[in-house]
Design an enzyme around this catalytic site. Structure first.
Site, PDB file in Angstrom:
ATOM      1  N   LYS A 169       0.813  -1.220   0.000  1.00 29.16           N
ATOM      2  CA  LYS A 169       0.000   0.000   0.000  1.00 29.16           C
ATOM      3  C   LYS A 169       0.851   1.277   0.000  1.00 29.16           C
ATOM      4  O   LYS A 169       2.079   1.200   0.096  1.00 29.16           O
ATOM      5  CB  LYS A 169      -0.965  -0.024   1.191  1.00 29.16           C
ATOM      6  CG  LYS A 169      -1.963  -1.201   1.137  1.00 29.16           C
ATOM      7  CD  LYS A 169      -3.079  -0.992   0.122  1.00 29.16           C
ATOM      8  CE  LYS A 169      -3.817  -2.250  -0.311  1.00 29.16           C
ATOM      9  NZ  LYS A 169      -4.592  -2.971   0.681  1.00 29.16           N
TER      10      LYS A 169
HETATM   11  C1  PLP Z   1      -5.755  -3.924   0.965  1.00 32.62           C
HETATM   12  C2  PLP Z   1      -7.207  -3.652   0.999  1.00 32.62           C
HETATM   13  C3  PLP Z   1      -8.004  -3.955   2.114  1.00 32.62           C
HETATM   14  C4  PLP Z   1      -7.529  -4.773   3.264  1.00 32.62           C
HETATM   15  O1  PLP Z   1      -6.400  -4.353   3.846  1.00 32.62           O
HETATM   16  P1  PLP Z   1      -5.712  -5.305   4.959  1.00 32.62           P
HETATM   17  O2  PLP Z   1      -4.836  -4.347   5.669  1.00 32.62           O
HETATM   18  O3  PLP Z   1      -4.972  -6.335   4.162  1.00 32.62           O
HETATM   19  O4  PLP Z   1      -6.776  -5.878   5.778  1.00 32.62           O
HETATM   20  C5  PLP Z   1      -9.330  -3.574   2.120  1.00 32.62           C
HETATM   21  N1  PLP Z   1      -9.866  -2.952   1.067  1.00 32.62           N
HETATM   22  C6  PLP Z   1      -9.157  -2.665  -0.035  1.00 32.62           C
HETATM   23  C7  PLP Z   1      -9.828  -1.939  -1.150  1.00 32.62           C
HETATM   24  C8  PLP Z   1      -7.802  -3.026  -0.115  1.00 32.62           C
HETATM   25  O5  PLP Z   1      -7.108  -2.779  -1.219  1.00 32.62           O
END
Ligand code: PLP
Length: 392
Positions: free
Chosen positions: A198
């Site tokens: 991210k």
């Molecule tokens: C990555 C992601 C999540 C979940 O994130 P985690 O930290 O892995 O739980 C939720 N929604 C979207 C749109 C994502 O890209």
């Protein structure tokens, strides 16, 4: 821990070093702060790094409260629980997103209701949301997909008109804005993810943010096994959850937030390099940036239109042969095996544009450390492959 390595140019035709689809930006500073936290964040100081990280995040998003968590998934679970979502309630969300956006609805025993996305922003279609509302609907989850922003003005109006809670999944949108309001500040409650792919990362990690003090207090209790505030006697009020981020992760987050503006600037520059080279490829569309939006372009995404006889998996494999990793556009959740026997309301028929997007869309490498020459190589390879897929 790797340092912030600059370039990974792969010579044309010679896949030696692979270009990853995602990569974090980690410097000595992250390492130093994580070490400091491992040595010092104990006893009375155990929450010091988390508190600082939460303050930095809340300030960045212009919200009153931030809660550091193990992941965005737990943030959505807590949001639904704090809003009082009950078994049998319906929660409307997009049919096309990462499953984490909607899985927590099922954790609550509630019913996910999948609706179509818009062809340009790839986010919730407000008209489809309105059409899906029933007397059992309790909340809407809008997902800011790939850094794109939902039509929050329209979603807010619908939520207010029908008395529904509005949840913002901003996991992919840190740094984006809608009408000059930061991602994370548009819902009644919002979540971020700090997974390694991210915009900022703490390894695994996430946060919930809100301006609502009541909701914040409820989340704090629910994420700590239902302990009343300040409980030192293990006298729990209710059976709840344990969702906390470690101090070492929070320290990584502080180091990332210190550079957050630079990181977002890099994402926008990277998208600019791609757009300059792909803009003139006929029948190819990229991430949208409507006038009222600043897009932080978490992942550069390309959708070839129907003049190309190919699909996302074939495109990925062609790129992979040239040392370039990519990701497929998310699929229709309601069409996945995961929802074959899970209580949900499926999307009737997606519009043809949505079907096209999930058939042919791919995410191109968007990690930190890519230079312009690597992007030129990726674009050349991608555009060249597309030319070979033209219908005759
Ligand atoms: C990555 C992601 C999540 C979940 O994130 P985690 O930290 O892995 O739980 C939720 N929604 C979207 C749109 C994502 O890209």
């Amino acid at each position: 821990m790797t340092s912030d390595r600059p370039s990974r140019r792969v010579p044309a035709g010679k896949p030696s070093l692979r270009i990853p689809v995602a990569a974090p930006s980690i410097t000595e500073r992250e390492g130093e702060l994580a070490r400091e936290a491992a040595l010092n964040a104990w006893g009375a100081d155990h929450y010091r790094y988390n508190r600082q990280f939460e303050e930095m995040l809340a300030a960045h998003c212009g919200v009153a409260h931030a809660v550091s968590l193990p992941h965005a998934t737990s943030g959505l679970h807590l949001a639904l629980a704090a809003l009082g979502i009950r078994p049998g309630d319906e929660v409307i969300g997009p049919d096309v997103t990462w499953i984490a956006s909607m899985a927590p609805v099922s954790y609550m025993g509630a019913v996910p209701v999948f609706v179509d996305i818009l062809p340009d922003t790839w986010c919730l279609d407000p008209a489809a949301v309105e059409a899906a509302i029933t007397p059992r609907t309790k909340a809407i989850i809008g997902v800011d997909l790939y850094g794109s922003m939902c039509d929050w003005e329209a979603l807010r109006a619908i939520a207010d008109r029908h008395g529904l809670a509005l949840i913002e999944d901003a996991a992919e949108a840190l740094g984006s804005t809608y009408c000059d309001r930061p991602a994370g500040s548009l819902g009644d409650v919002a979540v971020f993810s700090f997974h390694g792919s991210k915009t900022i990362t703490t390894g695994e990690g996430g946060a919930l943010v809100t301006n609502n003090p009541g909701l914040h207090a409820r989340v704090q209790k629910l994420r700590d096994h239902g302990r009343p505030p300040g409980d030192r006697f293990f006298l729990n009020d209710e059976v709840a959850f344990k969702y906390k981020m470690s101090a070492v992760q929070a320290a990584l987050g502080i180091a990332q937030m210190e550079r957050v503006d630079d990181l977002i600037r890099y994402k926008r520059q990277l998208f600019g390099w791609y757009a300059d080279r792909l803009r003139d490829v006929p029948g190819l569309s990229l991430n949208a940036e409507p006038q009222q939006v600043k897009n932080s372009f978490w992942m550069v995404t390309a959708i070839p239109d129907a003049r190309y006889e190919t699909d996302k998996f074939a495109l990925q494999s062609a790129l992979s042969d040239h040392g370039i990793d990519s990701r497929p556009f998310f699929s229709s959740l309601s069409a996945l095996k995961a929802y074959a026997e899970t209580d949900c309301r499926k999307l009737a028929t997606p519009r043809p544009e949505t079907a096209r997007i999930i058939h042919a869309g791919i995410n191109l490498p968007s990690g930190y450390g890519l230079d312009e020459a690597s992007v030129a190589y990726i674009c050349e390879t991608f555009a060249g492959n597309l030319q070979g897929c033209k219908k005759r």
